[in-house]
Design a protein around this motif. Structure first.
Motif: not given
Ligand code: 1GP
Length: 246
Positions: A28-36, A61-67, A74-76, A87-90
């Motif tokens: 999840p933390s790496e996913a958030a790095d990518i999202a950044e 967990e991935t959505v949480k870190e990114i958010k 963040v869309i599923l 936790r996603a927006d949509a």
């Protein structure tokens, strides 16, 4: 955040890019790095999904870190009703209209509807159409794939989706496809329907991004290139500047 309004407003002045992140591919933390990075280079939303056998815990967990770290929507982009994170927006509330499997057309949607409502997720109604080669999603979804030269069939499906009240059409060549949805197909669908058109699958280069946007894609989705490139920032920046220039 109302994601439909956000997308609709943006589409009035520009084409959009959405980056697809598969929670199974990294922590999840790496996913958030990518999202950044996606946010920094001007992507318009983060889509979460795309893998078979995905666990709801890793999606969540991935959505949480990114958010926690980016303000992009963040869309599923779900494969089943079992992978919905509140936790996603949509969520793309999508039906694979050209599946031979009832479960993919309406079964997962029946399973997921109350989960979506209880989670307070914004459902974004979408027709998901798998075009050859279709890759894993075509196989797993038991798609009666649209042949690459059957432009009329893609047009008919897309128009049917609009008449059914769906808000988006997604032409999908399949993640990792050797080439994207043909330009001629995109062009004909775009000139027929009034709702926004997503195109994804196999878009890796600026030239490909240019071709699909020039043909009429409103929203371009890229996933594999994010996983494969050595330099996410430069690669995605190049794709986005191409998409936004049209
Ligand atoms: C897959 O269309 C998306 O559902 C993205 O495809 O991974 O090939 O970019 P790629």
């Amino acid at each position: 955040m109302n994601v439909m309004d956000y997308i609709t407003k943006k589409l009035k002045s520009e084409k959009l890019h959405m980056g697809l992140i598969d929670p199974a591919e990294q922590e999840p933390s790496e996913a958030a790095d990518i999202a950044e990075v996606l946010e920094e280079v001007g992507s318009d939303a983060v889509m979460i999904g795309g893998s078979t056998g995905l666990k709801v815990e890793s999606v969540d967990e991935t959505v949480k870190e990114i958010k926690n770290r980016v303000s992009l929507p963040v869309i599923l982009f779900p494969t089943s009703a079992g992978t919905i994170s509140p936790r996603a927006d949509a969520i793309y509330f999508m039906s694979m209209l050209n599946s031979l499997d009832r479960q993919k057309i309406i079964g997962e949607q029946v399973k997921g509807a109350r989960i979506v409502r209880d989670a307070g997720l914004e459902p974004l109604s979408m027709a998901y159409l798998v075009v050859e080669p279709g890759m894993t999603v075509g196989r797993v979804g038991n798609a009666d794939m649209i042949p690459r030269d059957q432009v009329d069939l893609a047009v008919s499906y897309s128009l049917a989706a609009q008449y059914l009240g769906m808000r988006f059409v997604y032409l999908e060549a399949g993640s990792g496809a050797s080439s994207p949805v043909p330009a001629e197909m995109i062009k004909e669908v775009r000139s027929t329907i009034d709702i926004p058109l997503f195109v994804g699958g196999g878009i890796r280069t600026k030239q490909q991004a240019l071709e699909v946007t020039e043909a009429g894609a409103d929203i371009v989705v890229t996933g594999t290139v994010i996983e494969e490139t050595e330099d996410i920032k430069n690669t995605i920046e190049g794709l986005i500047s191409t998409i936004k220039r049209i």
